[in-house]
Design an enzyme around this catalytic site. Structure first.
Site, short mmCIF file in Angstrom:
data_model
loop_
_atom_site.label_atom_id
_atom_site.label_comp_id
_atom_site.label_asym_id
_atom_site.label_seq_id
_atom_site.Cartn_x
_atom_site.Cartn_y
_atom_site.Cartn_z
N GLY A 100 0.74 -1.12 0.00
CA GLY A 100 0.10 0.05 -0.09
C GLY A 100 0.74 1.42 0.03
O GLY A 100 0.31 2.36 0.23
N GLY B 268 2.56 2.28 -2.56
CA GLY B 268 2.73 2.95 -3.97
C GLY B 268 3.78 2.57 -4.81
O GLY B 268 4.15 3.07 -5.58
N LYS B 269 4.14 1.27 -4.66
CA LYS B 269 5.08 0.49 -5.37
C LYS B 269 4.74 0.62 -6.80
O LYS B 269 5.67 0.92 -7.91
CB LYS B 269 5.60 -0.92 -5.03
CG LYS B 269 6.04 -0.85 -3.50
CD LYS B 269 6.19 -2.40 -3.05
CE LYS B 269 4.91 -3.28 -3.17
NZ LYS B 269 4.17 -3.04 -2.08
N THR B 270 3.63 0.25 -7.24
CA THR B 270 3.22 -0.06 -8.70
C THR B 270 3.16 1.11 -9.31
O THR B 270 3.64 1.64 -10.33
CB THR B 270 1.85 -0.85 -8.86
OG1 THR B 270 1.90 -2.05 -7.70
CG2 THR B 270 1.41 -0.88 -10.21
N SER B 271 2.53 2.39 -8.59
CA SER B 271 2.65 3.67 -9.41
C SER B 271 3.91 4.22 -9.70
O SER B 271 4.35 4.69 -10.72
CB SER B 271 1.42 4.57 -8.58
OG SER B 271 1.99 4.73 -7.42
N ASP C 256 4.24 -9.67 -8.61
CA ASP C 256 3.41 -9.80 -7.41
C ASP C 256 2.27 -10.93 -7.66
O ASP C 256 1.37 -10.83 -8.74
CB ASP C 256 2.50 -8.66 -7.16
CG ASP C 256 1.77 -8.59 -5.76
OD1 ASP C 256 1.68 -9.60 -5.33
OD2 ASP C 256 1.44 -7.29 -5.33
N THR D 194 -7.63 0.70 -6.39
CA THR D 194 -6.96 -0.44 -6.29
C THR D 194 -7.34 -1.25 -4.98
O THR D 194 -7.46 -2.54 -5.24
CB THR D 194 -5.65 -0.28 -6.44
OG1 THR D 194 -5.29 0.35 -7.76
CG2 THR D 194 -4.59 -1.55 -6.37
#
Length: 615
Positions: free
Chosen positions: A18, A20-23, A45, A514
């Protein structure tokens, strides 16, 4: 962000769920591609939300996206990787061996160990420029939350050591010929990960003491693995525009305190701070805006531009339905005087805080409670704080469980073997797969305790938890192979989890795109497994509180549609208001001081400053 100027080939983005790794991984990938670099963006993931953030399909083959023509994307799907691995391994034998023998080998290759090694091989090939990745200047890895990622990064050394010391020629994956053929791949992957000219790990955190503490622990574990080039991104740093807004003031104070108390080990890293935005980072427009912020020298001064073209539709949320309190749910939970409570959801949504809140309230009502976690990056004790006399706090420790399991197998299955047989069994148990089996057995044992007391389980982030649940049949096969005996707690695990009178699954989410959509998929996966969630808990909502800060007003406004969506998904829905004291579970989550139902005001009209900014 200085990393953009001197980026190595492999970039890993990891951290607590949560944060913000992906963004961040997506925005960095776009920034590198804008510099004319050939970029492959990969998700490792098991519960990937890369497709949602990109707002485009991402599959198990390298592909392009219409909105981002300079970028290539890939999702490493463990099940697809395992199927390909089995086909490669079994192909030479299908025409040579009897059908019964082929079926026997297929059975050996159908376990969790095969899934792990197959997914790892896909990952390793990308790291060392194989699997079609040689054409790329950069491979950006959007990884699973910390515990799962550390497991992935330690596998090159684990499998390399196992192959170097195994002399028997077999393992839980069957004959080692196929694994030995990949030995050079593991060694090359290990070398690439430890080379600072080829690999950097970006620790992503929030301005929150828990997230920063986990980043510190991760830094130390990565260094122990020989991965020494690391950088830090702190996402969601908030600066209040409205000093009269009490929520905004508390939020800024909390972030400033966490940053000022940041561990010295993290201070030594190159650092980028990214401001909290008033919108979710989903789709091309939002990602390009985030990319622009990362490319700015001063991201905080440029955040004004991020708001410039936004418009705010003032709308009533009075039609948002009323929701229950968490203490009302606990009253239902305690009716039988025992049982299993599992908090599930995406990393970073507050599963641990809610698990602790439930455990504390049950203990306050006079019940004995076992509070435990399946998360490799466990921190329930940190959230609980001082010990509660009626609460037994524990965690499933992979290292201890592996040692105990190996010892038990040796004492049972090895008792009647000669020296050569015992040596063979010992080698088999040194396989990294043994850890997965041992952890699963411990989970089954913990669930069994719910027959006599309250067991509150803070589960790992979604992907890791689903892999744990999916391992049931694999565990059965491994135990039968090793010692011919399936423990009662394992045999009865799935029936216990499917019993709504015994097991109560709570899906925890945040009122954002998300987390809600991943939680929705989690519910469908659980239902397919015969497990019906008891309730949804929406954590840290701004709707029950009053805000006037422009950024928070936008975020509060955006929550409306997600609360409406959750109301159609959950049989019972609990909404917990935003609080700055997230670790004070007894007061802030259970709501002991205020038992009235949450109210949802009409969103206030914007202040004059807000109006000016949104014209």
């Amino acid at each position: 962000m200085k990393l953009l100027e001197h980026a190595p080939r492999n970039l890993f983005f990891t951290g607590k769920g949560g944060v913000g790794k992906t963004s961040t991984a997506c925005a960095v990938s776009l920034a590198l591609a804008a510099r004319g670099r050939r970029v492959l963006l990969v998700s490792t993931d098991p519960a990937s939300n890369l497709a949602e953030v990109l707002d485009a399909p991402v599959g198990a083959e390298i592909s392009s996206i219409e909105a981002f023509p300079t970028l290539r994307v890939l999702n490493i799907d463990p099940e697809i990787a395992a199927a390909r691995y089995r086909d490669r391994a079994l192909g030479p034998y299908r025409e040579l061996l009897p059908e019964a023998a082929v079926r026997s080998i297929e059975e050996q290759f159908s376990g969790a160990c095969t899934v792990e090694i197959a997914a790892f091989e896909e990952f390793a090939k990308l790291v060392v420029e194989g699997a079609g990745a040689a054409e790329f200047d950069h491979v950006v890895f959007d990884t699973a939350p910390t515990g799962h990622t550390l497991r992935l990064l330690e596998l090159p050394a684990a499998w390399g050591t196992f192959l170097a010391t195994n002399t028997a020629g077999s393992s839980c994956l069957g004959p080692l010929a196929g694994l030995h053929a990949q030995r050079q791949l593991y060694e090359d992957a290990r070398a690439a990960l430890s080379d600072p000219e080829r690999t950097v790990v970006v620790l992503v955190a929030r301005p929150d003491s828990g997230a920063l503490a986990e980043a510190k622990r991760t830094l130390a574990e990565l260094e122990a693995l020989g991965i020494r080039r690391q950088e830090l991104v702190v996402n969601g740093v908030f600066r209040a525009a409205e000093r009269a807004d009490e929520v905004a003031f508390q939020m800024e104070t909390m972030a400033s305190k966490a940053l000022s108390e940041m561990p010295s080990e993290l201070r030594a890293l190159p650092r980028t701070e990214v401001p909290l935005l008033g919108h979710g980072i989903v789709g091309s427009e939002a990602l390009q805006r985030l990319r622009g912020l990362l490319e700015q020298g001063d991201v905080h001064s440029s955040v004004e531009d991020a708001f410039a073209n936004q418009s705010l539709e003032i709308r009533s949320v009075s039609d948002v339905p009323s929701y229950e309190h968490l203490d009302d749910l606990i009253t239902t939970l305690e009716a039988r005087g025992r049982g299993i409570v599992m908090t599930m959801g995406k990393g970073g949504v507050g599963k641990t805080s809610i698990a602790v809140a439930i455990a504390v309230e049950l203990a306050r009502r006079g019940h004995s409670v076992q509070l435990t976690t399946t998360d490799p990056a466990a921190h329930v004790a940190d959230v609980l704080g001082k010990a509660e006399s009626r609460i037994q706090v524990s965690r499933i420790d992979p290292e201890l469980e592996t040692k105990a399991y190996a010892s038990e197998v040796m004492s049972r299955a090895g008792a009647g073997l000669d020296a050569a047989g015992r040596a063979l069994l010992e080698e088999d148990l040194r396989s990294p797969c043994t850890e997965e089996i041992a952890v699963f057995r411990a989970f089954a044992r913990t669930v069994a305790d719910g027959e006599r007391t309250f067991v509150v389980i803070d589960t790992a982030p979604t992907g890791h938890t689903l892999l744990l649940l999916d391992a049931a049949e694999s565990f059965h096969r491994e135990v039968l192979r090793a010692n011919g005996d399936v423990p009662d707690e394992v045999r009865r695990l799935l029936p216990r989890l499917r019993d709504p009178q015994l097991t109560h699954t709570l899906i925890v989410t945040l009122p954002e795109a998300t987390p809600v959509h991943e939680a929705s998929q989690l519910q469908r996966d659980l239902q397919r497994a015969g497990i019906e969630p008891m309730a949804w808990v929406v954590n840290q909502s701004l709707l029950p509180v009053t805000v006037s800060d422009p950024c928070l007003t936008l975020r509060r406004h955006g929550e409306v549609k997600f609360l409406a969506e959750v109301s159609t998904l959950g049989k019972r829905v609990i909404v917990l208001p935003w609080t700055s004291r997230r670790s004070d579970a007894r007061l802030d989550l259970v709501g002991a001081s205020d038992r009235e139902s949450p109210t949802f005001d009409t969103i206030s009209a914007p202040s004059s400053r807000l109006k000016a900014r949104f014209r």
